[in-house]
Design an enzyme around this catalytic site. Structure first.
Site, PDB file in Angstrom:
ATOM      1  N   ASP B  12       5.504  11.798  -6.620  1.00 25.50           N
ATOM      2  CA  ASP B  12       5.205  10.662  -5.753  1.00 25.50           C
ATOM      3  C   ASP B  12       6.148  10.725  -4.540  1.00 25.50           C
ATOM      4  O   ASP B  12       7.146  11.471  -4.564  1.00 25.50           O
ATOM      5  CB  ASP B  12       5.409   9.359  -6.531  1.00 25.50           C
ATOM      6  CG  ASP B  12       5.282   8.140  -5.648  1.00 25.50           C
ATOM      7  OD1 ASP B  12       4.234   7.990  -4.996  1.00 25.50           O
ATOM      8  OD2 ASP B  12       6.235   7.319  -5.591  1.00 25.50           O
ATOM      9  N   TYR B  14       6.953   7.699  -1.796  1.00 30.21           N
ATOM     10  CA  TYR B  14       7.766   6.543  -1.381  1.00 30.21           C
ATOM     11  C   TYR B  14       8.615   6.022  -2.542  1.00 30.21           C
ATOM     12  O   TYR B  14       8.088   5.593  -3.569  1.00 30.21           O
ATOM     13  CB  TYR B  14       6.877   5.424  -0.851  1.00 30.21           C
ATOM     14  CG  TYR B  14       6.006   5.875   0.299  1.00 30.21           C
ATOM     15  CD1 TYR B  14       6.581   6.387   1.467  1.00 30.21           C
ATOM     16  CD2 TYR B  14       4.621   5.835   0.203  1.00 30.21           C
ATOM     17  CE1 TYR B  14       5.785   6.825   2.506  1.00 30.21           C
ATOM     18  CE2 TYR B  14       3.821   6.273   1.245  1.00 30.21           C
ATOM     19  CZ  TYR B  14       4.406   6.772   2.397  1.00 30.21           C
ATOM     20  OH  TYR B  14       3.615   7.213   3.423  1.00 30.21           O
ATOM     21  N   ARG B  43       6.582  -5.160   1.013  1.00 31.70           N
ATOM     22  CA  ARG B  43       6.428  -4.127  -0.026  1.00 31.70           C
ATOM     23  C   ARG B  43       5.569  -4.646  -1.189  1.00 31.70           C
ATOM     24  O   ARG B  43       4.691  -3.942  -1.684  1.00 31.70           O
ATOM     25  CB  ARG B  43       7.806  -3.682  -0.517  1.00 31.70           C
ATOM     26  CG  ARG B  43       7.796  -2.664  -1.656  1.00 31.70           C
ATOM     27  CD  ARG B  43       7.242  -1.310  -1.225  1.00 31.70           C
ATOM     28  NE  ARG B  43       7.284  -0.320  -2.306  1.00 31.70           N
ATOM     29  CZ  ARG B  43       6.517   0.770  -2.360  1.00 31.70           C
ATOM     30  NH1 ARG B  43       5.656   1.037  -1.406  1.00 31.70           N
ATOM     31  NH2 ARG B  43       6.600   1.609  -3.361  1.00 31.70           N
ATOM     32  N   SER B 118       0.420  10.993  -3.258  1.00 27.95           N
ATOM     33  CA  SER B 118       0.787   9.632  -2.869  1.00 27.95           C
ATOM     34  C   SER B 118      -0.449   8.804  -2.551  1.00 27.95           C
ATOM     35  O   SER B 118      -1.491   9.350  -2.162  1.00 27.95           O
ATOM     36  CB  SER B 118       1.675   9.709  -1.620  1.00 27.95           C
ATOM     37  OG  SER B 118       1.841   8.447  -1.021  1.00 27.95           O
ATOM     38  N   ASN B 119      -0.304   7.499  -2.692  1.00 30.67           N
ATOM     39  CA  ASN B 119      -1.343   6.589  -2.201  1.00 30.67           C
ATOM     40  C   ASN B 119      -1.385   6.564  -0.673  1.00 30.67           C
ATOM     41  O   ASN B 119      -2.360   6.117  -0.078  1.00 30.67           O
ATOM     42  CB  ASN B 119      -1.114   5.169  -2.738  1.00 30.67           C
ATOM     43  CG  ASN B 119      -1.678   4.987  -4.144  1.00 30.67           C
ATOM     44  OD1 ASN B 119      -2.467   5.809  -4.624  1.00 30.67           O
ATOM     45  ND2 ASN B 119      -1.275   3.904  -4.807  1.00 30.67           N
TER      46      ASN B 119
END
Lengths: 222, 222
Positions: B12, B14, B43, B118-119
């Protein structure tokens, strides 16, 4: 308001009809230093776990999720949870107070079909509602557990439409949760956001049809 | 550790490879009184909106979601956001710092196939990674945007498996996000939770295979 006023009013439960603040009070009783933080994390994780399980296709009922979320919250703040305290904290969800205006508003909507629809499971919802002053107000208590799809999934709202035999456009859906209003709108319900905390509208491009600060506002639709 | 050690390591981005704390610092610059609160809400809403859109079947890319979440956070704390500030806050995501141990750890995993997943959308991920000291570490930069399914959906992890042509059991998946680890485990990856914040394990009955406080721990698997 609308050409054809909705004849079916569907209400979310936690935070919409019943005040969940007393859960925080009870957390303060058992965890005097950290009660606020624990109850905040508990609520956040309760919602997050329902979302994550919905996404992962990994359903568990809301009572189990509520218990799991409590465990996480207590561990996060390095506290211990014995069985007795766990039981008492969870039982809190069975004895919430309706918001002060709820009963009078529901009474004035006598010619509408009123129902509740919650992510809560029947073991949570039924004792709460049936023992409250709102007991006689609803034609049906509907739980997402019946279809094992949590709001805001389309399948959850579609299930309620099916059970109540109504078209989406004939429903006015009330919730204090912005995400729930977005989901209901996404499905096609008319929506009234009961914005008790005076928050901004969720930025999901699914605005509520109308916003009220408490349930009194919906009397405009009767 | 395992009979057949995984040959593909997926990371991942972040919070796992890149430190997102600088986003909060920048919020403090523009909103000196409320920077902490705004960045925290930003966030939280970023993650929540990705979850909600995944559940509602209402996909938008992560850059749009990040912008929407920022708008909510700024409105919640009654601040104004002009175009210049918005641009600078969002651009922050393109210039994050890798965690101090990341480069050395990746260098020591030379015989593994390393990828990121990652998203984040490519307009966020590509400039960040390609301009960083980690640029040459990965065989592929994979975004959930390619399949328009956000983690932790099964279809997201399945997409990565397909693209990398690997079986789930041959993958070690690293994330600092408990929910991401749960999702990866749910799909069948081996998982190492990079628990930088020393949080309890998520109560989702999908425990990580192993937990480290930073990326250094994964050198056990080389």
């Amino acid at each position: 308001m609308t050409q054809q006023p909705p004849h079916t009013f569907i209400f979310d439960v936690y935070g919409t009809l019943f005040d969940v603040d007393s859960v925080a009070d009870k957390c303060n009783k058992y965890f005097p230093e950290k009660g606020e933080k624990i109850s905040k994390t508990w609520r956040e994780k309760q919602l997050e776990y329902a979302n994550l399980r919905q996404i992962m296709g990994n359903y568990e009922d809301f009572y189990s999720i509520t218990k799991d979320a409590l465990h996480f919250a207590v561990k996060k703040y390095a506290e211990e949870l014995n069985e007795e305290v766990e039981k008492e904290l969870l039982e809190n969800y069975l004895y919430l107070s309706p918001y002060p205006e709820a009963k009078a508003v529901l009474n004035q909507l006598g010619d509408k079909n009123l129902a509740v629809f919650s992510n809560g499971s029947h073991d949570m919802l039924d004792p709460l509602i049936k023992e409250s002053i709102l007991a006689d107000s609803f034609s049906k208590i509907i739980s997402a557990d019946e279809v094992q799809q949590f709001k805001p999934a389309l399948d959850a709202y579609a299930y309620v439409s099916k059970i109540l035999e109504v078209k989406p456009k004939d429903v006015l859906f009330m919730s204090s949760n912005g995400w729930d209003i977005s989901g209901a709108k996404n499905y096609g319900f008319q929506t009234a956001w009961i914005n008790r905390q005076n928050l901004p509208t969720e930025e999901l491009k699914l605005e509520p049809d109308i916003i009220y600060k408490d349930l009194t506002g919906i009397l405009e639709w009767k």
